[in-house]
Design a protein around this motif. Structure first.
Motif, short mmCIF file in Angstrom:
data_model
loop_
_atom_site.label_atom_id
_atom_site.label_comp_id
_atom_site.label_asym_id
_atom_site.label_seq_id
_atom_site.Cartn_x
_atom_site.Cartn_y
_atom_site.Cartn_z
N PHE A 214 -2.65 -2.87 -3.57
CA PHE A 214 -1.65 -3.80 -4.20
C PHE A 214 -0.50 -3.65 -3.63
CE2 PHE A 214 -4.93 -3.78 -7.89
CZ PHE A 214 -5.15 -5.26 -7.73
N MET A 215 -0.04 -2.61 -3.40
CA MET A 215 1.32 -2.27 -2.68
C MET A 215 1.32 -2.93 -1.34
SD MET A 215 2.73 -0.30 -0.19
CE MET A 215 1.91 0.96 0.03
N LEU A 216 0.11 -2.74 -0.53
CA LEU A 216 0.05 -3.26 0.84
C LEU A 216 -0.05 -4.81 0.85
CD1 LEU A 216 -2.47 -0.78 2.82
CD2 LEU A 216 0.35 -0.86 2.83
N ARG A 217 -0.71 -5.32 0.02
CA ARG A 217 -0.79 -6.76 -0.24
C ARG A 217 0.41 -7.50 -0.46
NH1 ARG A 217 -5.56 -9.71 0.30
NH2 ARG A 217 -4.28 -11.51 0.30
N ALA A 218 1.31 -7.01 -1.22
CA ALA A 218 2.50 -7.09 -1.79
C ALA A 218 3.47 -7.18 -0.35
CB ALA A 218 3.08 -6.57 -2.67
N LEU A 219 3.62 -6.13 0.29
CA LEU A 219 4.21 -5.97 1.51
C LEU A 219 3.65 -6.87 2.73
CD1 LEU A 219 6.15 -4.45 3.43
CD2 LEU A 219 4.46 -2.37 3.81
N GLY A 220 2.29 -6.95 2.70
CA GLY A 220 1.80 -7.92 3.76
C GLY A 220 2.18 -9.13 3.54
N GLU A 221 2.19 -9.88 2.18
CA GLU A 221 2.73 -11.03 2.08
C GLU A 221 4.34 -11.27 2.49
OE1 GLU A 221 4.36 -13.16 -1.92
OE2 GLU A 221 1.89 -13.19 -1.84
N MET A 222 4.79 -10.55 2.35
CA MET A 222 6.45 -10.63 2.71
C MET A 222 6.34 -10.37 4.32
SD MET A 222 8.45 -8.65 -0.24
CE MET A 222 7.69 -7.12 -0.18
N ALA A 223 5.65 -9.42 4.99
CA ALA A 223 6.18 -9.33 6.62
C ALA A 223 5.38 -10.44 7.14
CB ALA A 223 5.22 -8.05 6.55
N VAL A 224 4.30 -10.94 6.80
CA VAL A 224 3.61 -12.03 7.33
C VAL A 224 4.79 -13.38 7.23
CG1 VAL A 224 1.82 -14.07 7.44
CG2 VAL A 224 1.23 -11.52 7.20
N ALA A 225 5.30 -13.66 6.27
CA ALA A 225 6.32 -14.56 6.04
C ALA A 225 7.63 -14.45 6.65
CB ALA A 225 6.62 -14.77 4.58
N ASP A 226 7.99 -13.15 6.86
CA ASP A 226 9.10 -12.65 7.83
C ASP A 226 8.98 -11.46 8.20
OD1 ASP A 226 11.62 -12.57 8.87
OD2 ASP A 226 13.02 -12.64 6.82
N PRO A 227 8.42 -10.94 9.54
CA PRO A 227 8.39 -9.89 9.97
C PRO A 227 9.81 -9.33 10.52
CG PRO A 227 7.85 -11.35 11.70
CD PRO A 227 7.92 -12.24 10.40
N ALA A 228 10.75 -9.02 9.33
CA ALA A 228 11.88 -8.47 9.78
C ALA A 228 12.01 -7.21 10.12
CB ALA A 228 12.85 -8.65 8.28
N PRO A 229 12.94 -6.82 11.27
CA PRO A 229 13.21 -5.34 11.57
C PRO A 229 13.84 -4.53 10.34
CG PRO A 229 14.08 -6.81 13.18
CD PRO A 229 13.99 -7.54 11.96
N GLY A 230 13.22 -3.38 9.96
CA GLY A 230 13.44 -2.44 9.13
C GLY A 230 12.63 -2.80 7.84
N SER A 231 11.61 -4.05 7.88
CA SER A 231 10.49 -4.10 7.02
C SER A 231 11.09 -3.98 5.69
CB SER A 231 9.32 -3.15 7.29
OG SER A 231 8.39 -3.51 6.45
N PHE A 232 10.26 -3.31 4.73
CA PHE A 232 10.56 -3.19 3.38
C PHE A 232 12.08 -2.94 3.04
CE2 PHE A 232 8.06 0.37 4.79
CZ PHE A 232 8.97 1.50 4.54
N ALA A 233 12.84 -2.16 3.90
CA ALA A 233 14.20 -2.10 3.42
C ALA A 233 15.03 -3.16 3.40
CB ALA A 233 14.88 -0.90 4.24
N GLU A 234 14.51 -4.02 4.42
CA GLU A 234 15.34 -5.42 4.60
C GLU A 234 14.95 -6.22 3.36
OE1 GLU A 234 17.13 -9.04 5.50
OE2 GLU A 234 17.55 -6.77 5.77
N TYR A 235 13.62 -6.22 2.99
CA TYR A 235 12.99 -7.18 1.86
C TYR A 235 13.59 -6.66 0.49
CZ TYR A 235 9.45 -8.17 5.29
OH TYR A 235 8.82 -8.46 6.31
N CYS A 236 13.93 -5.38 0.49
CA CYS A 236 14.47 -4.81 -0.87
C CYS A 236 16.13 -5.27 -0.91
CB CYS A 236 14.54 -3.20 -0.87
SG CYS A 236 12.91 -2.76 -1.16
N ARG A 237 16.82 -5.40 0.13
CA ARG A 237 18.09 -5.67 0.31
C ARG A 237 18.08 -7.34 -0.10
NH1 ARG A 237 21.30 -8.71 3.28
NH2 ARG A 237 19.64 -9.32 4.54
N ARG A 238 17.10 -7.96 0.76
CA ARG A 238 17.23 -9.38 0.35
C ARG A 238 17.13 -9.80 -1.04
NH1 ARG A 238 13.50 -12.26 4.68
NH2 ARG A 238 15.08 -10.88 5.97
N TYR A 239 15.86 -9.10 -1.75
CA TYR A 239 15.60 -9.61 -3.01
C TYR A 239 15.99 -8.82 -4.16
CZ TYR A 239 12.40 -12.36 0.04
OH TYR A 239 11.86 -13.09 0.99
#
Length: 478
Positions: free
Chosen positions: A64-89
């Motif tokens: 479930f963690m990887l599916r959550a990360l996968g959903e965000m990464a496919v929508a926006d493959p940002a440098p820094g990955s989950f650190a960037e998603y945490c900053r953003r959301y």
């Protein structure tokens, strides 16, 4: 009079050179390592034969963690990955602390594996100083990481192939013992699962204690999200990896652990040697220890290789946002964050030197596993919370609607809340059990220290954002 000024040079970007084969084996290899080959004995000793179900529980959290990360990464493959998603959301502090906690986790695991390599190599070269093998290991993985992402991916592919082959061989060997009733000098059979105290002879305490080691074994799978920024076709490769890797990891782990506890009575798995060696020895393979030594060295090198890559890319992405020193944002002409990787190699050298002067890898393994588990599940928790934030912002009209996302999570939101609940139970276990207090305190102290530096990072991030906005206004005026 014509304007002869030249436009500002665009900063170098990461290069998309990782194929599906690379990403698949990177994620697979990050979870199949010393946590399975050696750490599994501790988990079995804690929970008993029922540890198989603890691995299933941990695997569900990973999925479930990887599916959550996968959903965000496919929508926006940002440098820094989950650190960037945490900053953003979740806000600036969340992105900052998640990135540094991940780097902390990777450094800890690297130190454990580097120190373990010095122990493994004494099997053949007992007189050679440990620092020689540390230098060789860092030379190999450092060269691959500094060359290019593709070289790193190729090296990881071959390391993982060795590990997967060993796991499959052990599963087939154990199955042969059970099916053909091979005399191993002991009592092999599926009744070992329940004939000595039942499935969970140590009760709920044993299950919670085993959960710490099980989640440590699965740590590193989140690197899938990090690779999105360098995937050749992230919209296809990331979903494939996220869908197949957790299932294959579970298959390897569940079958391997099931075979081990069926062939070897759980009380005989003492941790003095790997359960894999015990299986091969039961088949009369005298060179089992030497063969496994090759495998565990490959596993350790693979882990160091992946951890160095993952930490380097996350810190690089944070530097682009101002959440780590700007020097870490530099890329060479091949798109490699050489400064970040170089600094981490130096940190590892210092860390291993301090370890070699004190405890041995064998004495440290459980403490390292506990500390790495704290950092791992903290990062997983932040990924899950960031995903919740992205979904709820979408409902508010800020972002893509969930149904429009190309790789939505299944069982929303039950699966996400289930994974969060298990992670909170893990933290509770570390509070409850005395043997994990030192790891818990170390993790909390790191959180406090890094949080104290956040105001500096926030000012740096604001300056970068202001500078970016100013350049944008100047471009628009031209």
């Amino acid at each position: 009079m014509s304007d002869t000024s030249t436009p500002a040079r665009r900063p170098r970007q990461l290069r998309r050179t990782l194929t599906h084969r690379h990403i698949h084996f990177i994620a697979l290899g990050s979870a199949i390592g010393t946590g399975l080959f050696y750490g599994s004995s501790g988990a079995i000793g804690a929970a008993g034969p029922g540890v198989v179900f603890v691995y299933l529980l941990g695997g569900a959290v990973v999925y479930f963690m990887l599916r959550a990360l996968g959903e965000m990464a496919v929508a926006d493959p940002a440098p820094g990955s989950f650190a960037e998603y945490c900053r953003r959301y979740l806000g600036g502090w969340a992105g900052y602390i998640t990135g540094w906690m991940y780097a902390f986790e990777m450094i800890i695991v690297c130190l454990a594996d580097l120190t373990a390599i010095t122990v493994y190599m004494t099997f053949w070269f007992p007189e050679t100083p440990g620092w020689v093998w540390v230098a060789v290991a860092l030379l190999v993985v450092g060269a691959a990481n500094l060359a290019s992402a593709r070289w790193y991916g190729e090296l990881e592919f071959w390391f993982t192939s060795i590990k997967v082959t060993a796991v499959i061989a052990m599963i087939l060997g154990g199955a042969a013992i059970l099916v053909f009733n091979v005399d191993t000098g002991g009592s092999a059979g599926f009744d070992n699962l329940w004939n000595d105290g039942g499935l969970f002879p140590n009760g709920i305490t044993g299950v919670f204690s085993a959960l710490i080691l099980v989640l440590f074994a699965f740590g590193g799978t989140e690197i899938i999200g990090v690779t999105a920024g360098e995937a050749a076709d992230h919209e296809k490769t990331i979903p494939k990896a996220v869908n197949t890797v957790p299932m294959r990891i579970l298959l390897f782990y569940i079958l391997a652990i099931l075979v081990i506890v069926a062939v070897i009575p759980w009380r005989d798995i003492t941790g003095e040697e790997s359960p894999f060696v015990q299986i091969f020895s039961g088949l009369g393979i005298g060179w089992a220890a030497a063969a496994l030594n090759v495998v565990v060295i490959s596993a350790a090198l693979s882990a160091i290789n992946s951890d160095l890559y993952g930490a380097g890319r996350v810190v690089f992405g944070m530097a682009r946002q101002g959440l780590s020193p700007r020097i870490f944002a530099r890329l060479n002409h091949r798109g490699v964050p050489v400064t970040t990787i170089g600094v981490m190699l130096i940190v590892l050298l210092i860390g291993v030197a301090l370890q070699l002067a004190s405890d041995t890898a064998a004495d440290m393994f459980q403490n390292i596993a506990a500390l790495a588990t704290f950092a791992t599940v903290f990062v997983w928790l932040m990924i899950l919370l960031a995903h919740l934030g992205s979904r709820y912002r979408s409902r508010a009209g800020d972002g893509a609607e969930p149904q429009a996302r190309s790789f939505p999570v299944p069982l929303w939101p039950v699966g996400q809340y289930f994974a969060i609940a298990v992670i909170l139970v893990t933290f509770g276990t570390m509070v409850w059990m005395d043997e994990y207090h030192s790891a818990l305190w170390a993790g909390v102290i790191f959180l406090v220290i890094m949080s104290a530096f956040y105001p500096l990072a926030r000012r740096r991030a604001a300056a970068i954002q202001s500078d970016t906005s100013l350049r944008g206004d100047e471009t628009a005026a031209d």
